[in-house]
Design an enzyme around this catalytic site. Structure first.
Site, PDB file in Angstrom:
ATOM      1  N   LYS A 121       0.835  -1.213   0.000  1.00  0.00           N
ATOM      2  CA  LYS A 121       0.000   0.000   0.000  1.00  0.00           C
ATOM      3  C   LYS A 121       0.869   1.261   0.000  1.00  0.00           C
ATOM      4  O   LYS A 121       0.674   2.155  -0.824  1.00  0.00           O
ATOM      5  CB  LYS A 121      -0.932   0.002   1.217  1.00  0.00           C
ATOM      6  CG  LYS A 121      -1.858   1.220   1.268  1.00  0.00           C
ATOM      7  CD  LYS A 121      -2.691   1.235   2.543  1.00  0.00           C
ATOM      8  CE  LYS A 121      -1.858   1.624   3.733  1.00  0.00           C
ATOM      9  NZ  LYS A 121      -2.637   1.775   4.975  1.00  0.00           N
TER      10      LYS A 121
ATOM     11  N   ASP B 258      -6.040   1.208   0.567  1.00  0.00           N
ATOM     12  CA  ASP B 258      -6.302   1.575   1.958  1.00  0.00           C
ATOM     13  C   ASP B 258      -7.770   1.297   2.273  1.00  0.00           C
ATOM     14  O   ASP B 258      -8.532   0.836   1.427  1.00  0.00           O
ATOM     15  CB  ASP B 258      -5.916   3.029   2.228  1.00  0.00           C
ATOM     16  CG  ASP B 258      -6.773   4.022   1.463  1.00  0.00           C
ATOM     17  OD1 ASP B 258      -7.810   3.625   0.895  1.00  0.00           O
ATOM     18  OD2 ASP B 258      -6.419   5.212   1.431  1.00  0.00           O
TER      19      ASP B 258
END
EC number: 3.2.2.-
Length: 217
Positions: free
Chosen positions: A138, A157
């Site tokens: 991420k 996210d």
């Protein structure tokens, strides 16, 4: 694969805001094209600070650290004083120092030069995940998007994942996001973006805008 009611809702926003998304993505590309080693280092450092913290706070912390060049030469115990606005400040201050040590040669920051030696976006991301403490897929994807390499990768996210459930791209929010699952969901998002004809990096900004009402970074 289908366009559900929720997609119709976000498509309206996309039509209104797409020029703004494109402009923001152009700005990201300019950071890489015109930025120095230090500029790129700041972007990478920013993404170390983002986990479980607001992006605005993380960037404010980076801005504060940059003022006295602490980001480039401060010890962890000096950096931590400026990280009260992000979570896990003790760990993150150490990660920033370790990152700097990795990205320094002959006393100079070489972050952009180093990443230029890795020819593909996939190679850049894999190197980050394997070598930089505090950064998963991420955060690595976030950094790459913020310097103009986000066309074909996802920043998964909680905001994006929640929206992918609403769009029926995935069935449910994953309890944990393993590297394998991350790549699987990313592929599903990639296919969906192709299906609805919204570029992946624009979709990310669109879903973030839907959640937060701002286009940041």
């Amino acid at each position: 694969m289908k366009k559900n009611e929720y997609f119709n809702e976000i498509e309206k926003i996309y039509k209104e805001m797409s020029s703004h998304f494109k402009e923001r993505l152009k700005e990201f590309k300019n950071i890489w094209e015109n930025g120095t080693n230090k500029d790129i280092h700041l972007e990478l450092s920013f993404c170390i600070l983002t986990p479980q913290s607001k992006a605005l706070n993380a960037w404010q912390a980076i801005t504060n650290l940059k003022k006295d060049d602490l980001i480039y030469n401060g010890k962890a115990e000096e950096l931590v004083e400026f990280l009260n606005i992000v979570r896990f400040k003790n760990n993150k201050s150490k990660y920033l120092v370790e990152l700097r040590e990795k990205m320094m040669k002959d006393g100079e920051i070489i972050t952009k030069d180093f990443f230029n030696t890795l020819p593909t976006v996939a190679e850049k991301r894999e190197w980050i995940v394997k070598n930089i403490k505090g950064m998963s897929y991420k955060e690595a994807s976030h950094f790459l998007r913020n310097v103009g390499f986000g066309e074909n990768i996802a920043i998964l996210d909680r905001h994006i994942l929640r929206n992918l459930v609403k769009l029926e791209v995935i069935d449910e929010l994953p309890k944990t996001l393993t590297p394998k699952l991350y790549l699987e969901i990313e592929e599903k998002m990639r296919d969906y973006c192709e299906f609805v004809k919204i570029p992946m990096d624009e979709m990310d900004l669109l879903l973030w805008y839907k959640e937060a009402g701002v286009i940041f970074k």
